[in-house]
Design a protein around this motif. Structure first.
Motif, PDB file in Angstrom:
ATOM      1  N   ARG A 158       0.833  -1.211   0.000  1.00  0.00           N
ATOM      2  CA  ARG A 158       0.000   0.000   0.000  1.00  0.00           C
ATOM      3  C   ARG A 158       0.864   1.257   0.000  1.00  0.00           C
ATOM      4  NH1 ARG A 158      -2.609  -2.760   4.189  1.00  0.00           N
ATOM      5  NH2 ARG A 158      -4.238  -4.081   3.326  1.00  0.00           N
ATOM      6  N   SER A 218       2.289   1.757  -3.385  1.00  0.00           N
ATOM      7  CA  SER A 218       1.245   2.259  -4.275  1.00  0.00           C
ATOM      8  C   SER A 218       0.990   3.746  -4.038  1.00  0.00           C
ATOM      9  CB  SER A 218      -0.040   1.467  -4.065  1.00  0.00           C
ATOM     10  OG  SER A 218      -1.072   1.985  -4.866  1.00  0.00           O
ATOM     11  N   GLU A 219       0.926   4.144  -2.788  1.00  0.00           N
ATOM     12  CA  GLU A 219       0.719   5.567  -2.482  1.00  0.00           C
ATOM     13  C   GLU A 219       1.844   6.413  -3.063  1.00  0.00           C
ATOM     14  OE1 GLU A 219       0.417   5.548   1.783  1.00  0.00           O
ATOM     15  OE2 GLU A 219      -1.518   4.497   1.742  1.00  0.00           O
ATOM     16  N   CYS A 232       9.341   0.975  -7.577  1.00  0.00           N
ATOM     17  CA  CYS A 232       7.955   0.702  -7.158  1.00  0.00           C
ATOM     18  C   CYS A 232       7.292  -0.252  -8.139  1.00  0.00           C
ATOM     19  CB  CYS A 232       7.153   2.001  -7.054  1.00  0.00           C
ATOM     20  SG  CYS A 232       7.610   3.070  -5.680  1.00  0.00           S
ATOM     21  N   TYR A 289       5.781  -4.026  -7.451  1.00  0.00           N
ATOM     22  CA  TYR A 289       4.425  -4.394  -7.856  1.00  0.00           C
ATOM     23  C   TYR A 289       4.451  -5.666  -8.699  1.00  0.00           C
ATOM     24  CZ  TYR A 289      -0.017  -4.501 -10.242  1.00  0.00           C
ATOM     25  OH  TYR A 289      -1.212  -4.923 -10.745  1.00  0.00           O
ATOM     26  N   GLU A 345      -6.191  -4.218  -4.564  1.00  0.00           N
ATOM     27  CA  GLU A 345      -6.480  -2.899  -3.972  1.00  0.00           C
ATOM     28  C   GLU A 345      -5.594  -1.817  -4.574  1.00  0.00           C
ATOM     29  OE1 GLU A 345      -5.827  -3.276   0.226  1.00  0.00           O
ATOM     30  OE2 GLU A 345      -7.445  -4.734   0.473  1.00  0.00           O
ATOM     31  N   THR A 346      -4.304  -2.076  -4.629  1.00  0.00           N
ATOM     32  CA  THR A 346      -3.377  -1.050  -5.107  1.00  0.00           C
ATOM     33  C   THR A 346      -3.532  -0.810  -6.605  1.00  0.00           C
ATOM     34  OG1 THR A 346      -1.558  -2.644  -5.373  1.00  0.00           O
ATOM     35  CG2 THR A 346      -1.705  -1.504  -3.263  1.00  0.00           C
ATOM     36  N   ASN A 347      -3.855  -1.856  -7.350  1.00  0.00           N
ATOM     37  CA  ASN A 347      -4.046  -1.686  -8.783  1.00  0.00           C
ATOM     38  C   ASN A 347      -5.245  -0.785  -9.065  1.00  0.00           C
ATOM     39  OD1 ASN A 347      -3.127  -2.319 -11.471  1.00  0.00           O
ATOM     40  ND2 ASN A 347      -5.040  -3.438 -11.688  1.00  0.00           N
ATOM     41  N   TRP A 400      -4.047   2.727  -8.705  1.00  0.00           N
ATOM     42  CA  TRP A 400      -3.145   3.063  -9.798  1.00  0.00           C
ATOM     43  C   TRP A 400      -3.928   3.351 -11.073  1.00  0.00           C
ATOM     44  CZ3 TRP A 400       1.367   4.880 -10.905  1.00  0.00           C
ATOM     45  CH2 TRP A 400       1.918   4.698 -12.177  1.00  0.00           C
TER      46      TRP A 400
END
Length: 191
Positions: free
Chosen positions: A56, A59-60, A94, A98, A118-120, A123
């Motif tokens: 997470r 991703s942020e 990053c 991923y 969640e992160t995708n 993005w």
């Protein structure tokens, strides 16, 4: 004000960006962070919670980096600017993290599968906003995002097999194709 958990999450993310997720062990991580594995588990439920938090946090960082890009002068440039952003500097690391997590998530391994999903989602929203910035409609931006993101992922997975020149040529071809298909609908500065 950042909590101790937030500080550890940022430091653990830096460590994972340097060393990767595969084979991540709490003791070496804790030692590198100047703490103990017990203290990590005090701040995180378990190793899975720590890994999900790292994903997470990564991703942020990626989304912030994308949002910080200057506006592109047109759709073709938006594709090229995005490629440059995801293949250089901290953003490149990053992306590699991923890719590691996504590969593990494909096999249903948790927390990778859930965290990657969640992160995708975050993005994809950020990439679509990048394309909306050159005037694409929401629908067109989603379609371009799907095409561009999937192509970029394939190019990154094949990075060791393809030369950088081949990748650059493929990205230019993609940018030209996206421009030819959707460019007439975009006008820089109009959303």
């Amino acid at each position: 004000m950042a909590t101790r958990r937030d500080e550890l999450a940022e430091a653990a993310t830096d460590y994972a960006l340097e060393h990767g997720l595969i084979g991540l062990s709490l003791r070496p991580l804790a030692q590198a962070l100047g703490t103990s594995d017990r203290m990590l588990l005090y701040h995180f439920e378990d190793k899975d919670d720590l890994v999900a938090t790292i994903l997470r946090t990564t991703s942020e960082r990626s989304v912030r980096s994308l949002r910080a890009l200057p506006p592109s002068p047109g759709l073709r440039y938006a594709v090229l600017d995005l490629w440059r952003a995801v293949t250089t500097g901290p953003q490149q690391r990053c992306q590699w993290l991923y890719v590691e997590a996504a590969a593990l998530g494909l096999f249903g391994r948790e927390p990778y599968a859930t965290a990657v999903k969640e992160t995708n989602a975050l993005w994809v929203l950020a990439v679509a906003a990048h394309f909306r910035g050159v005037g694409l409609t929401a629908t067109a931006a989603r379609r371009v995002t799907l095409l561009v993101d999937a192509t970029f992922m394939g190019l990154q997975l094949d990075e060791q097999l393809d030369s950088t020149a081949q990748q650059r040529r493929a990205v230019r071809d993609l940018a030209d194709a996206v421009e030819a298909r959707w460019g007439r609908r975009s006008q820089p500065g109009k959303a």
